[in-house]
Design an enzyme around this catalytic site. Structure first.
Site, PDB file in Angstrom:
ATOM      1  N   ASP A 126       0.876  -1.173   0.000  1.00  0.00           N
ATOM      2  CA  ASP A 126       0.000   0.000   0.000  1.00  0.00           C
ATOM      3  C   ASP A 126       0.912   1.222   0.000  1.00  0.00           C
ATOM      4  OD1 ASP A 126      -1.552   2.189   0.617  1.00  0.00           O
ATOM      5  OD2 ASP A 126      -2.739   1.180   2.154  1.00  0.00           O
ATOM      6  N   ARG A 181      -9.324  12.545  -5.727  1.00  0.00           N
ATOM      7  CA  ARG A 181      -9.529  11.614  -4.610  1.00  0.00           C
ATOM      8  C   ARG A 181     -10.060  10.303  -5.169  1.00  0.00           C
ATOM      9  NH1 ARG A 181      -8.818  14.399  -0.057  1.00  0.00           N
ATOM     10  NH2 ARG A 181      -9.089  12.473   1.088  1.00  0.00           N
ATOM     11  N   LYS A 193      -2.617  11.795  -2.933  1.00  0.00           N
ATOM     12  CA  LYS A 193      -1.591  12.218  -1.975  1.00  0.00           C
ATOM     13  C   LYS A 193      -0.384  12.755  -2.764  1.00  0.00           C
ATOM     14  CE  LYS A 193      -3.287   9.306   1.761  1.00  0.00           C
ATOM     15  NZ  LYS A 193      -4.176   8.225   1.329  1.00  0.00           N
TER      16      LYS A 193
HETATM   17  N1  DSN Z   1      -6.360   9.351   5.938  1.00  0.00           N
HETATM   18  C1  DSN Z   1      -5.105   9.017   5.293  1.00  0.00           C
HETATM   19  C2  DSN Z   1      -3.958   9.730   5.901  1.00  0.00           C
HETATM   20  O1  DSN Z   1      -4.160  10.837   6.376  1.00  0.00           O
HETATM   21  O2  DSN Z   1      -2.853   9.229   5.883  1.00  0.00           O
HETATM   22  C3  DSN Z   1      -4.893   7.546   5.266  1.00  0.00           C
HETATM   23  O3  DSN Z   1      -6.034   6.939   4.881  1.00  0.00           O
END
Ligand code: DSN
Length: 440
Positions: free
Chosen positions: A192, A227, A221
């Site tokens: 992951d 998203r 990210k």
């Molecule tokens: N919510 C994410 C984070 O802030 O890392 C992981 O799912």
């Protein structure tokens, strides 16, 4: 016609993001192109199924978009199969588990307290901890993954699936070493890489591709897309089971999801094209430089970091040298002072996830805005001043007193002149940077 109230709220949120400094490592600012795709007519279409195998008519163009997204992701990661439909990371991890495990089967993942994710088998409250026999590994005395423990637990419990992945682990993941252990017990390996995908693409973090069967990643990210999430099947995984790709696809739809979010799929395609650009390579390099600079500057100001630093985009401030359970106070005070981060548990957390002893920081967002090393030193200075301001706000050990304490603390912090002075400095600097830039 008057604008709906929601649009006014969106304007407010955009203004908030512009005048503040975002330090949450799992967030990012998307490009105008990704943003425009997300608000397109693609949202108006149902497309249950997969390209050329849909349950609704009118999907000729949607098919082309999804195929484009798949092709770009496969090329970017050098994998033979990509599913780009998972709604987000948690559904994607559940799809992998659903595809490979039966109820009660054993799986292993990094414990939340070591920086793992809820869906990696956190006991009792998550599907992965409830429906499977979850075994959790942790960190060694240097706050690195304890491979001796991984080996011991794997040999004892013989899991069918082993997950290596993180949300609050600041160091590089050694996929090769993990794989060797998994091979001894015949386990599937899922990486992951949600947090570090962008760094994997730019070579700032080793790629899991040669060592694992499956890769799951969110796309919003360090990857800087919409998203959503994706599941990649490696050649290694397909060699082990030629039906693996099919099993993953079926687990995503129809087992767990309905129609894909087409605008997100298109956003993933655009983000993948952006990630192929030389500018994105520079972005990954700058994320790392900024993280190293921020970490060192925080340490120079006397703040303690879990594991003494970072090898990625994220770091964890360990506040236990002030007092246990200080994360909420510091994160709240940082927000008052114009910098948003999140409170986080630290390894061997002495209090609780609700009143944790750490604050998690990351550099993807500030790097997207074009900030560099000089700005990181300035941010570290502001954070150190915030900590100094609230370090005597000790969380009561009596659980019933805690709520009143937090309420009073918050009211005081909102009026704190020193925090508000820092906020003015932050706003002056932040307002000079657009939310998204390709950098120089
Ligand atoms: N919510 C994410 C984070 O802030 O890392 C992981 O799912």
């Amino acid at each position: 016609m008057n604008k709906d109230q929601v649009f006014k709220l969106i304007e407010k949120e955009e203004a908030r993001q512009k005048k503040m400094i975002g330090l949450i490592p799992s967030e990012n600012h998307i490009s105008p192109e990704v943003s425009s795709v997300l608000s397109s007519s693609l949202s108006s279409k149902y497309a249950e199924g997969y390209p050329r195998r849909r349950y609704y008519e009118g999907n000729q163009i949607i098919d082309e978009i999804e195929l484009l997204a798949q092709e770009r992701i496969k090329k970017l990661f050098n994998v033979p199969h990509a599913n780009v439909q998972p709604y987000s990371g948690s559904p994607a991890n559940s799809a992998v588990q659903f595809a490979l495990l039966e109820t009660g089967d054993t799986m292993m993942g990094l414990a939340l307290s070591g920086g793992g994710h809820l869906t990696h088998g956190h006991p009792k409250v998550t599907f992965s901890g409830k429906y499977f026999n979850s075994v959790q590994y942790g960190l060694d005395k240097n706050d690195r993954i304890d491979f001796d423990q991984v080996h011991e637990l794997a040999s004892k419990h013989r899991p069918k699936l082993m997950i290596i992945g993180n949300t609050a682990y600041p160091f590089v993941m050694d996929f090769e070493r993990f794989r060797k252990i998994a091979d001894e017990v015949g386990a599937w390996v899922l990486a992951d890489i949600s947090h570090v995908t962008g760094l994997v693409v730019t070579g700032e973090h080793p790629s899991p591709v040669p060592h694992v069967d499956l890769i799951m990643s969110t796309t919003h990210k360090t990857f800087r897309g919409p998203r959503g999430a994706m599941i990649l099947v490696t050649q290694r995984g397909l060699d082990r089971d030629p039906k693996l790709a099919e099993k993953i696809d079926q687990a995503v739809f129809p087992a767990l999801q309905g129609g894909p979010h087409n605008a997100t799929t298109a956003g993933i395609a655009v983000a993948a094209a952006e990630a192929m650009k030389p500018e994105f390579k520079k972005y990954g390099q700058q994320i790392r430089k900024n993280a190293d600079t921020l970490a060192k500057a925080l340490q120079d100001r006397g703040l303690k970091l879990v594991g003494n630093g970072t090898e990625t985009h994220l770091m964890l401030i360990d506040l236990t040298n002030y007092s246990k359970g200080m994360g909420l106070q510091v994160a709240f005070a940082m927000d008052v002072a114009g910098m948003y981060a999140n409170r986080n548990t630290i390894p061997h957390e002495p209090v609780s996830p609700f009143y944790p002893s750490g604050v998690r920081l990351g550099t993807p967002m500030v790097t997207t805005r074009g900030m560099k090393e000089a700005e990181m030193k300035q941010i570290a200075d502001w954070i150190a001043r915030v900590v100094e301001e609230v370090k005597d706000e000790v969380l009561p050990s009596d659980k019933t007193e805690r709520r009143t304490f937090i309420k009073t603390f918050r009211a005081k912090a909102l009026q704190n002149k020193n925090l508000l002075a820092i906020r003015r400095e932050v706003e002056t600097m932040a307002s000079k940077y657009p939310l998204f830039t390709w950098g120089k």
